[in-house]
Design an enzyme around this catalytic site. Sequence first.
Site, PDB file in Angstrom:
ATOM      1  N   TYR A 115       4.453  -3.466 -17.434  1.00 43.85           N
ATOM      2  CA  TYR A 115       4.693  -4.901 -17.522  1.00 43.85           C
ATOM      3  C   TYR A 115       4.210  -5.376 -18.887  1.00 43.85           C
ATOM      4  O   TYR A 115       3.096  -5.083 -19.300  1.00 43.85           O
ATOM      5  CB  TYR A 115       3.948  -5.645 -16.414  1.00 43.85           C
ATOM      6  N   TRP A 117       5.784  -7.450 -22.872  1.00 40.67           N
ATOM      7  CA  TRP A 117       6.947  -7.769 -23.703  1.00 40.67           C
ATOM      8  C   TRP A 117       7.318  -6.638 -24.638  1.00 40.67           C
ATOM      9  O   TRP A 117       8.486  -6.464 -24.960  1.00 40.67           O
ATOM     10  CB  TRP A 117       6.661  -9.040 -24.503  1.00 40.67           C
TER      11      TRP A 117
END
Length: 772
Positions: A115, A117
């Site tokens: 998890y 960006w």
Amino acid sequence: MNASSPPPRGLPHSAHWGSFFAHRDGERLVVTPHPDDPSPSPILGNLTDVLDHKARIRRPMVRRGWLEAGPCPRERDFRDDLVAVGWDEVLDRLAAEIGRVHESFGPQAIYGGSYGWASAGRFHHAQSQIHRFLNLACGGYVRSVNSYSAGASSVILPHVVGPFEALSRRNVTWEQVAEHSDFVLAFGGMPLKNSMVASGGVTRHVEPDAMTRAAARGCEFWSVSPLRDDMPAEARPHWLPIRPGTDVALMLALAHTLVAEGLHDRAFLDRYCVGFDAFAGYLAGTSDGTVKDAGWAAALTGIDAATIRAIARKLTAGRSLITVAHALQRAQYGEQPVWMAAVLAAMVGQIGLPGGGYNYALGAMGHTGRRVNAVPIPTMPQGRNGVRTFIPVARIADMLLNPGAPFDYNGETLAYPEIRLVYWAGGNPFHHHQDLNRLRRAFSRVDTIICQDSAWTPMARFADIVLPATMSLERDDIGAAATDPRLIAMKRIAEPVGEARDDFEIFRGLAQRMGCEPSFTEGRMPAEWLEHLYEPTRSALAAQGLPAPSFGEFWERGEIPLPSAPDDGGLLRAFREDPDRTPLPTPSGRIEIVSATIGSFGYDDCPEHPAWLPATEQPDADAPLTLIANQPATRLHSQLDFGSYSQSAKRRGREVVRLNPQDAAARGIADGDLVRLFNARGACLAAARTSEGVMPGVVNLSTGAWYDPLEDGSGQPLCGHGNPNVVTRDVGTSRLAQGCCGQVTTVQCARFDGEPPPIRAYDPPGDADRTR
């Protein structure tokens, strides 16, 4: 770019906070924002000195205890002995360990974390790469759903209005706000630091100009927040300080005022909504004996009753827009403000009008308030996950600590799997998760932790096997976002540091050892993958009769424009214009003020209509202050916390906590003092800054400082760097969504008079350069 002006010096590239050109100048990187960006993000400054930073991982490393004792649960430490291992050996060992877990316990014992960006690139995207590998090598993995940013809203919205993406990203645009809005009531504000970032990148930051134009036209922006700077100066905002966690009480009082003064749009409610009469009874107190009027809300929110009534009248005096920031639903019962704001907007009756109605999370990221692209963007296929088991993303510690235990989620009762192996690539859970001391205990329950990253994040330091991955600047890729009208050729700026490899190359090596290399690579190397992923975009451009350059031409140019879809208001505009032909995708086809579906779940923490549910953790004598742990202004989450721009905002090397001068004086704290924030869950140090922009009773410490625990034998180590998630609560928003509650918690704050500990957050492990 403007065709008449030459491009800046350097090669084009892109990050989540903007597109840019870059070139090396000695040891530093010179970064020039895209020339067409009217308001580039200063976060680009973090790229100038990170390529060769000491925090970079240069070689594969393995925990000595894992090498000697083998995979098993163990009490891990951030300072444990790690030793360098060659690539061939580490990939052999890792492939064998993945195979052992898969054969002995099945793919449901593997958690594919990742998890975060990671990169803005569409090919070298860590989540896509690891999920593709696990799907092909193991037949799947235990996945997570939703996000830490919008865990509650992404579940509640489809029940009551419509899909999350349709309500946040294809709804009211900044163009509409600039031209049509007369009154914007923003619960949680619209801070530019949030809208400066967008996954996949953004080439034009349009928000400041749109706010400036709207305000010049006479639009009033009202920010409901404990923090003054949650609305930028460009909006000429009115600040309405509110006690944290009481927004729903304010919304209910606004709704009550509309009814009491006959200002609600009864025709809209009858035509487009279900359940208003029952909800009106709740407002009037017929169901619980409490009238939700302005006087009632004033005592809870700290906003006087006359102001509440005046705001309700403003909502109906012109074109009004109600927005809710992600921040409000990152708290216990976070589903309620998202739902109640939609109900309030329905009562005003302007949903679906240009610049009016309801837009969830407008300004929360750079994706919102923009037109969507009319052609697809490159997307890396991940394959099929054969494992049905999943968890809401913020329940990872619960899963690891309670294997087999049941939990409620969105009307179902599920069970936590027993995880033996965690594989993380391109993310830092010791940033975004809550109650980090608990998370640390949870990770110690598994046999093996693998971390694949470019820097020694806390997750890398805690892992058993650490694989050095390249940074975005060290590889070619394609930058694109579904709401940005440019496709960017992300050209390699620098050679990989040390022995770092691209994620694709790492997984290719593992796939080769596990017998699935042909299916993983499909016979393509990275350059061929880029051309392959570009083709759907090129074909769609050609189908619309638009310029559709070949991949070679695109790469040579450095970027191409993408067409935008019409600014048509999306789902809500179509619903308003013809609710019978274009109903909402809710059970009733209408806006559900009362949801029979949610009511059937029987959740006392998320009833059948929006309700006032005070948080179970309230300020008290031990923890009298409310901490707001919001997103930082100098980095994206914890990415590049060691970069120069992030470092420039720290004091004495530590994150800054803001507090009101009254609260500081009561504790003998002066501006610049080192302070300790603490509660029963843990403690951290930070540098104090006094500010009238923080309301009394509130302290503000942004997330993202790398967790730097100081071991003292207590089991509750102090973070010396200033990570607020040491003290935040690890509980779900409700049984409906099980979202994250990291935004708000209660703490005490005291001056720290001891010897300040050194900052070690970016130091590589002591044996990082030693080979076995």
